[in-house]
Design an enzyme around this catalytic site. Structure first.
Site, short mmCIF file in Angstrom:
data_model
loop_
_atom_site.label_atom_id
_atom_site.label_comp_id
_atom_site.label_asym_id
_atom_site.label_seq_id
_atom_site.Cartn_x
_atom_site.Cartn_y
_atom_site.Cartn_z
N LYS A 84 -4.52 -3.63 13.42
CA LYS A 84 -3.87 -4.85 12.92
C LYS A 84 -3.03 -5.49 14.01
O LYS A 84 -3.03 -6.71 14.18
CB LYS A 84 -2.99 -4.52 11.70
CG LYS A 84 -3.77 -4.09 10.48
CD LYS A 84 -2.89 -3.95 9.25
CE LYS A 84 -1.90 -2.81 9.36
NZ LYS A 84 -2.55 -1.48 9.40
N CYS A 168 9.53 -0.97 -2.60
CA CYS A 168 8.97 -0.02 -1.63
C CYS A 168 9.99 0.93 -1.02
O CYS A 168 9.61 2.03 -0.62
CB CYS A 168 8.21 -0.75 -0.53
SG CYS A 168 9.19 -1.89 0.44
N MET A 345 5.80 5.62 0.80
CA MET A 345 5.67 5.16 -0.58
C MET A 345 5.42 6.27 -1.59
O MET A 345 5.80 6.15 -2.75
CB MET A 345 4.56 4.11 -0.69
CG MET A 345 4.80 2.85 0.12
SD MET A 345 6.37 2.05 -0.26
CE MET A 345 7.36 2.55 1.13
N GLY A 382 7.59 0.09 5.20
CA GLY A 382 6.32 -0.60 5.27
C GLY A 382 6.40 -2.03 5.75
O GLY A 382 5.39 -2.66 6.02
#
Length: 806
Positions: A84, A168, A345, A382
Site C-alpha cells: 500500500k 478501533c 483489533m 490502525g
C-alpha cells in the site's frame, strides 16, 4: 534499579546518548527537499495509511505526485514500505474525485458554491448548537483535530465530538490509563529489535503491519533467534512464521491471560521485587460495575481470584492444549527472555476490550517483563494519527488535549486559559461516544433523538459503523436530520449525505501526525488539490468564522477576538477563513504551537514544530538539553531514558492513578461474549482487513494495482465446513445474523483458514457491507464495539433462484 539488569541500563543509556547527539537544533530550513536530475522534486511525508508511521519520499513533477520511495534514513521503516505504501501516491488520482460542494435538493446532490455550503452548515449549528455533533477520525491531522476540539468544546460548549478511533483503539486507551494513569505505550519499535520472544495477541501483522513484521522476521535472516508465538482465532500469514500457534475459542483470550498469571504465582516465578516496588492490585467494583478505576485489591485476593485459571480449566474453556498454554506461561516465567507483546483489533474490538488490555499489561508487570529493551506490552494502531490526534489531542467525547478530561475542573480551566475563554465555557458533561452519537442521530426527534446535525470529516461511517441498518441507514427516512460529509471520493456515507464538501487529501495539504510509538511527524503541502477541493482544517475555521459573523458569542474569546485569530510577522491579523488567504501563514504551525504547551501536564511533551520540520519524527516526551538540542524518549518510565523519572528509582510510574508512582495489576474474569453461536446461528463471524486495502477501501480501491490484486470481499470458510455444505471456491454463500444477511463468494484454503464453526469477512468492499451484520455491543468501559465475534448462519446461495439452497 529493581529488576533492570545493569547491562540493560548501560545499553539503554548509550542508545539514549546517541539519539540525543543526533537531534537537530530548532530551525525552519527544509533540508528534506531536493530536485533530482529528472526534474523530480523530492520531499518527506509520513505514509497516509496505518499507524506504523512509515516515512516516504514524495516525488513531484509538473504539480503531480509521480514517484514514491521509502526513506532510507527513517528509523521506523529504514527505506521499506508495504504494498500500500509504495502505491500511496495513487490515492490522489482516482477518476471520481469530489471537486465541488454539493447540496441535496429534491433527493439529488446539486453543485453549490463554497460560500453557500459554509452558510448552510453555520445556519444548522446556529439554530441548534447543542444538537450538533462532530465526527472525525485518527486520520485528522493534529492541527485539524485540535481546531475541531477548540471549535466545538470551546466555541460551542458542546462535547458531542468523537473520532472513529473509538471503534478501533478506545479499549487500548482505557487499558493504559487504568494501568499506568496515562495513555500510550511505554516502549517503541526498538523493542522489536531486542525481543527474544514476540507474541501476537489476536492480530495479523504480516498483513496489517507488514513493515513491523518484516523488522521482526528479518532478524532471523541475520542469524538472530526470535521466537514468535501467534495466538489467534484463525490461521493467517503471520501464523506461517510462528514457532507456536495457539488457536482459541473467541472471547477466551481473557482466560488465557489469567492462566499465565496463575502459573507465575503458583510456580513462584513472578518478579517479587518488581511487583513489590512498582505495583498495586486492582479489581472491578463488583460483578456489574465496570468503570475505569475499580477499587483497590491485594496480592492475596488476586492470587485467590486467579486460582480458577489452571491449565486444565483454561484448556477446556479455550480449546488450547495444556502443553501449548504451558509454553506460553513458561516464556513469561523466564527472567532471561525479553518479551514484546503486540496487539491491535483482536484485543481492542472486544466486548471486554478494556479487561483484555489490562490483563496483558498485568502479566508483563507481574513477570517483570517491562522497562528493559525488548520487554514491552505494545498496542499497535490502525490509523496514521489515532495516537497523535484522537488520543493526544483528545478528540474523544470525554477528553481534552494532553490527557485531560472534561469532568475535571482543573483540566477544563487549563484549556479555557489556553484558549482565552471565560471560566465555565467548557461543558463538564461528556458528549456522546460514537455508537450513542449515531443512535441519537438515527432516532426520530419525537422519540428522543437529540442529535439533528452531524459533520463527518476524514472517515466513512456508512461503511465502518457496526449494525449499519440501525446506526446509519435508519437516517434515510428522517427528514429533519442533516448529514454533512467532507470527503475525497463518493462513499457509502456520501450516499446519505445532505451536504458533501470536497476535501484535500494527504500531501495536498500540510499536517502533523502521531504514530503508534509516540512519534510526532510533520509534513508540508506538496501539490494542489483538484478543482474546488479544500482542507478540512480550513472548513472548520470557515464555519467558525461564519458563526462569528452571525454574532454567535462562543466564537469570540475574552478579548472579543475570533477564536482562530492569528497574525503575520508584522502583527496583522490574517483572514485565514478566506481561502484566498488561508496559505498566507502556516496555520498548521500556529495551531500546533498553541496546542504544544497543553501536552506538558501529563509529561507528553511533543517536539516544537520547527524541530519536526527537519526530522523523521520524534518520540515524546521530547525535552531540550543544555546544548540546545531536542532529545526524544525511547522508553518511558525508566530512569535510563525518561527525563521525568527521578534518579535512583529505576522505574517510576509518575502518572499513577493511586498517586504512589505504582502501576496497577488488574484481575478481570473471563466472561462469555454477548452473542455466541446457537441453534439458529451456529457459526462465529469475525471481520477484519486484508493486505491490499486500508479500512473501507475509499483510497486503496482507487489504485488500480491494489484493486486488481483484491477486487472484492469474500467469506473464508473452514474446508470441512465447506465440504459438509457442498460449498466450493467461488460459490456464493449467504451469511445471516440477527441483524441482516449478505451474499459473498467463498474462499477456501486461501491466505488464511478459520477453524470449524467460524467464518471471516473483510470489510473493505463498499458493495458488500458486512457491517450490516455485525453487532453493536461494546465494552462497558471504553464503549468500543466488538467486531470480532457475533453469531451467523452459513448457507450456500443459489444465484439463479436468488435464495439459499435448502
Amino acid at each position: 534499579m529493581s529488576n533492570m539488569e545493569r547491562r540493560d541500563f548501560l545499553k539503554l543509556s548509550a542508545m539514549t546518548a546517541a539519539t540525543a547527539a543526533a537531534q537537530a537544533k530548532a530551525g525552519v530550513e527544509r533540508k528534506a527537499i531536493h530536485t533530482d536530475d529528472h526534474g523530480i522534486r523530492w520531499d518527506k511525508a509520513p505514509c497516509r495509511f496505518c499507524g506504523t508511521g512509515c516515512h516516504v519520499k514524495v516525488g513531484v513533477k509538473d504539480g503531480k505526485v509521480i514517484a514514491i520511495a521509502g526513506a532510507e534514513d527513517a528509523d521506523v521503516n529504514k527505506g521499506l514500505l508495504c504494498v500500500k505504501g509504495y502505491h500511496v501516491g495513487g490515492i490522489l488520482y482516482g477518476k471520481d474525485r469530489l471537486t465541488t460542494p454539493m447540496l441535496r435538493k429534491e433527493g439529488k446532490l446539486e453543485p453549490i458554491s463554497w460560500d453557500e455550503a459554509i452558510t448552510v452548515v453555520a445556519d444548522r449549528i446556529y439554530k441548534e448548537p447543542k444538537k450538533f455533533a462532530f465526527y472525525g477520525s485518527g486520520q485528522w491531522t493534529i492541527p485539524e483535530g485540535y481546531a475541531a476540539q477548540k471549535f466545538i468544546k470551546g466555541g460551542l460548549s458542546n462535547n458531542h465530538i468523537d473520532p472513529n478511533a473509538r471503534l478501533c483503539m478506545a479499549s487500548a486507551v482505557t487499558g493504559f490509563i487504568s494501568t499506568y494513569g496515562v495513555d500510550e505505550p511505554a516502549g517503541t519499535y526498538d523493542d522489536l529489535d531486542n525481543a527474544s520472544v514476540v507474541i501476537f495477541w489476536g492480530n495479523n501483522p504480516a498483513e496489517m503491519h507488514p513493515v513491523l513484521f518484516s523488522r521482526i522476521v528479518d532478524r532471523r535472516s541475520r542469524g538472530e533467534k526470535v521466537t514468535i508465538i501467534d495466538i489467534g482465532t484463525r490461521r493467517t500469514r503471520s501464523t506461517e512464521f510462528a514457532d507456536h500457534y495457539l488457536e482459541f475459542r473467541p472471547q477466551t483470550d481473557l482466560a488465557i491471560a489469567n492462566c499465565i498469571a496463575h502459573y507465575l504465582i503458583e510456580s513462584d516465578c513472578y518478579d517479587k521485587e518488581f511487583v513489590s516496588k512498582h505495583c498495586n492490585f486492582r479489581i472491578d467494583v463488583d460483578d456489574t460495575t465496570r468503570d475505569l478505576f475499580g477499587k483497590a485489591s491485594s496480592f492475596e485476593e488476586y492470587k485467590q481470584q486467579m486460582s480458577t485459571y489452571t491449565f486444565e480449566y483454561t484448556s477446556q474453556l479455550s480449546g488450547v492444549p495444556e502443553e501449548q498454554l504451558k509454553v506460553l506461561a513458561e516464556a513469561f516465567a523466564d527472567p532471561e527472555s525479553r518479551i514484546t507483546s503486540l496487539w491491535c483489533m483482536g484485543v481492542n474490538q472486544h466486548y471486554r476490550g478494556t479487561a483484555m488490555n489490562r490483563l496483558l499489561h498485568g502479566i508483563h508487570l507481574l513477570s517483570g517483563h517491562f522497562g528493559k529493551p525488548g520487554d514491552a506490552p505494545t498496542s499497535l494502531t490502525g490509523q496514521p494519527s489515532a495516537c497523535g490526534t484522537a488520543r493526544e489531542v483528545g478528540t474523544l467525547a470525554h477528553a481534552l488535549p494532553g490527557g485531560r478530561i472534561v469532568k475535571k475542573p482543573a483540566h477544563r480551566e487549563a484549556c479555557e486559559k489556553a484558549w482565552n475563554m471565560a471560566p465555565g465555557t467548557i461543558n463538564p458533561k461528556p458528549g456522546y461516544h460514537t455508537v450513542k452519537m449515531f443512535e441519537q442521530f438515527c432516532k426520530p426527534t419525537a422519540e428522543g433523538g437529540d442529535i439533528s446535525t452531524v459533520l463527518v470529516q476524514v472517515t466513512n461511517p456508512g461503511q465502518t459503523l457496526p449494525n449499519l441498518y440501525k446506526l446509519f441507514e435508519a437516517k434515510k427516512d428522517l427528514e429533519d436530520k442533516f448529514l454533512i460529509v467532507s470527503e475525497v471520493y463518493p462513499t457509502a456515507t456520501t450516499e446519505l449525505a445532505d451536504l458533501v464538501l470536497p476535501a484535500a487529501l494527504w500531501v495536498e495539504k500540510g499536517g502533523v501526525y502521531g504514530n503508534s510509538e509516540r512519534r510526532t511527524q510533520q509534513w508540508f503541502k506538496q501539490v494542489n488539490p483538484p478543482g474546488g477541493a479544500r482542507e478540512d482544517l480550513w472548513m472548520t475555521i470557515a464555519i467558525a468564522r461564519k458563526l462569528f459573523d452571525m454574532g454567535y458569542p462562543g466564537m469570540k474569546d475574552q478579548d472579543g477576538k475570533f477564536i482562530f485569530s492569528y497574525n503575520d510577522e508584522q502583527g496583522n491579523e490574517v483572514p485565514i477563513w478566506d481561502y484566498d488567504h488561508f496559505h498566507d501563514i502556516n496555520v498548521d504551525r500556529e495551531l500546533y504551537e498553541e496546542y504544544r504547551p497543553l501536552t506538558h501536564g501529563k509529561r507528553k511533551n511533543v517536539a516544537p514544530y520547527d524541530v519536526l520540520v527537519n526530522a523523521h519524527g520524534l518520540r515524546w516526551p521530547v525535552v531540550q538539553t543544555k546544548d540546545g538540542n531536542w532529545r526524544e524518549t525511547r522508553f518511558r518510565f525508566t530512569e535510563a531514558d525518561d527525563p521525568f523519572v527521578k534518579k535512583g528509582t529505576g522505574i517510576q510510574f509518575y502518572n499513577s492513578t493511586t498517586k504512589d508512582d505504582k502501576a496497577q495489576i488488574w484481575f478481570c474474569p473471563y466472561e462469555a461474549a454477548p452473542e455466541e453461536p446457537n441453534k439458529e446461528y451456529p457459526f462465529w463471524l469475525c471481520t477484519g482487513r486484508v493486505l491490499e486495502h486500508w479500512h473501507s477501501g475509499t483510497m486503496t480501491m482507487r489504485v488500480d494495482q491494489l484493486r486488481k490484486a483484491m477486487p472484492k470481499a469474500y467469506v473464508e470458510l473452514n474446508p470441512k465446513d465447506a465440504a459438509e455444505k457442498g460449498i466450493n471456491n467461488g460459490d456464493l454463500v449467504q451469511l445471516t445474523t440477527a441483524r441482516g444477511d449478505l451474499v459473498l463468494p467463498a474462499w477456501i484454503n486461501g491466505r488464511a483458514r478459520p477453524p470449524r464453526g467460524s467464518v471471516f469477512v473483510p470489510f473493505f468492499d463498499e458493495k458488500l457491507l458486512i457491517n450490516r451484520l455485525t453487532l453493536d455491543a461494546y465494552c462497558p468501559v471504553s464503549k468500543e464495539p466488538d467486531y470480532k465475534k457475533c453469531a451467523t448462519k452459513v448457507e450456500k446461495y443459489d444465484p439463479i433462484e436468488k435464495k439459499p439452497l435448502p
